[in-house]
Motif scaffolding. Structure first.
Motif, PDB file in Angstrom:
ATOM      1  N   LYS A  83       0.834  -1.208   0.000  1.00 24.40           N
ATOM      2  CA  LYS A  83       0.000   0.000   0.000  1.00 24.40           C
ATOM      3  C   LYS A  83       0.872   1.262   0.000  1.00 24.40           C
ATOM      4  O   LYS A  83       0.587   2.230  -0.715  1.00 24.40           O
ATOM      5  N   TRP A  84       1.943   1.248   0.795  1.00 21.42           N
ATOM      6  CA  TRP A  84       2.864   2.400   0.859  1.00 21.42           C
ATOM      7  C   TRP A  84       3.528   2.637  -0.491  1.00 21.42           C
ATOM      8  O   TRP A  84       3.628   3.764  -0.958  1.00 21.42           O
ATOM      9  N   TRP A  85       3.985   1.550  -1.116  1.00 18.53           N
ATOM     10  CA  TRP A  85       4.622   1.695  -2.429  1.00 18.53           C
ATOM     11  C   TRP A  85       3.670   2.315  -3.443  1.00 18.53           C
ATOM     12  O   TRP A  85       4.066   3.181  -4.220  1.00 18.53           O
ATOM     13  N   ALA A  86       2.420   1.894  -3.448  1.00 18.10           N
ATOM     14  CA  ALA A  86       1.435   2.465  -4.373  1.00 18.10           C
ATOM     15  C   ALA A  86       1.207   3.949  -4.073  1.00 18.10           C
ATOM     16  O   ALA A  86       1.066   4.760  -4.991  1.00 18.10           O
ATOM     17  N   TYR A  87       1.211   4.308  -2.810  1.00 20.38           N
ATOM     18  CA  TYR A  87       1.044   5.694  -2.360  1.00 20.38           C
ATOM     19  C   TYR A  87       2.215   6.565  -2.803  1.00 20.38           C
ATOM     20  O   TYR A  87       2.039   7.728  -3.188  1.00 20.38           O
ATOM     21  N   MET A  88       3.420   6.013  -2.781  1.00 16.04           N
ATOM     22  CA  MET A  88       4.623   6.768  -3.126  1.00 16.04           C
ATOM     23  C   MET A  88       4.954   6.743  -4.613  1.00 16.04           C
ATOM     24  O   MET A  88       5.727   7.574  -5.096  1.00 16.04           O
ATOM     25  N   GLU A  89       4.394   5.834  -5.364  1.00 17.52           N
ATOM     26  CA  GLU A  89       4.730   5.629  -6.778  1.00 17.52           C
ATOM     27  C   GLU A  89       4.706   6.902  -7.623  1.00 17.52           C
ATOM     28  O   GLU A  89       5.607   7.121  -8.431  1.00 17.52           O
ATOM     29  N   PRO A  90       3.722   7.806  -7.451  1.00 17.79           N
ATOM     30  CA  PRO A  90       3.717   9.005  -8.306  1.00 17.79           C
ATOM     31  C   PRO A  90       4.879   9.966  -8.062  1.00 17.79           C
ATOM     32  O   PRO A  90       5.138  10.851  -8.873  1.00 17.79           O
ATOM     33  N   LEU A  91       5.579   9.797  -6.945  1.00 18.73           N
ATOM     34  CA  LEU A  91       6.602  10.758  -6.535  1.00 18.73           C
ATOM     35  C   LEU A  91       8.020  10.376  -6.927  1.00 18.73           C
ATOM     36  O   LEU A  91       8.919  11.223  -6.857  1.00 18.73           O
ATOM     37  N   MET A  92       8.212   9.111  -7.326  1.00 17.12           N
ATOM     38  CA  MET A  92       9.592   8.651  -7.486  1.00 17.12           C
ATOM     39  C   MET A  92       9.699   7.576  -8.552  1.00 17.12           C
ATOM     40  O   MET A  92       8.692   7.040  -9.016  1.00 17.12           O
ATOM     41  N   GLU A  93      10.935   7.271  -8.929  1.00 17.50           N
ATOM     42  CA  GLU A  93      11.177   6.195  -9.883  1.00 17.50           C
ATOM     43  C   GLU A  93      10.831   4.870  -9.216  1.00 17.50           C
ATOM     44  O   GLU A  93      11.295   4.583  -8.113  1.00 17.50           O
TER      45      GLU A  93
END
Length: 105
Positions: A76-86
């Motif tokens: 869930k965290w990775w999906a949340y952060m995905e738009p911000l980083m490679e």
């Protein structure tokens, strides 16, 4: 004995503030999961000129730490952060492990 780990990642330049904000507001269940998997002294530093992130943490056991990525909260965290980083196709951050060449205790 604690194991020191370091890696580099990349955050997009127009998302520095949001990246920091999301970590300042780290979900309690994410923090609990990391600690339950033996993670401590977790720091992330930003090189503002390039967007490069340097992450440092200590773990008690490599095998236990490796299971972090299998948890629902991490996904869930990775999906949340995905738009911000490679990221990789599974939303995990593109992360390059660093080899320790010096340590002074």
């Amino acid at each position: 004995m604690m194991i020191r780990k370091a890696s580099v990642m990349h955050v997009y330049k127009d998302h520095y503030e949001e990246y920091k904000k999301r970590h300042d507001e780290l979900w309690p269940e994410m923090e609990e999961m990391l600690k339950a998997h033996g993670v401590s002294d977790y720091s992330i530093f930003l090189l503002e000129d390039t967007g490069q992130l340097f992450a440092y943490l200590r773990v008690e056991d490599e095998a236990v730490y490796a299971r972090v990525s299998e948890t629902d909260i991490c996904q869930k965290w990775w999906a949340y952060m995905e738009p911000l980083m490679e990221t990789n196709k599974n939303n995990s951050p593109v992360s390059i492990d660093l080899t320790e060449v010096f340590y002074l205790a």
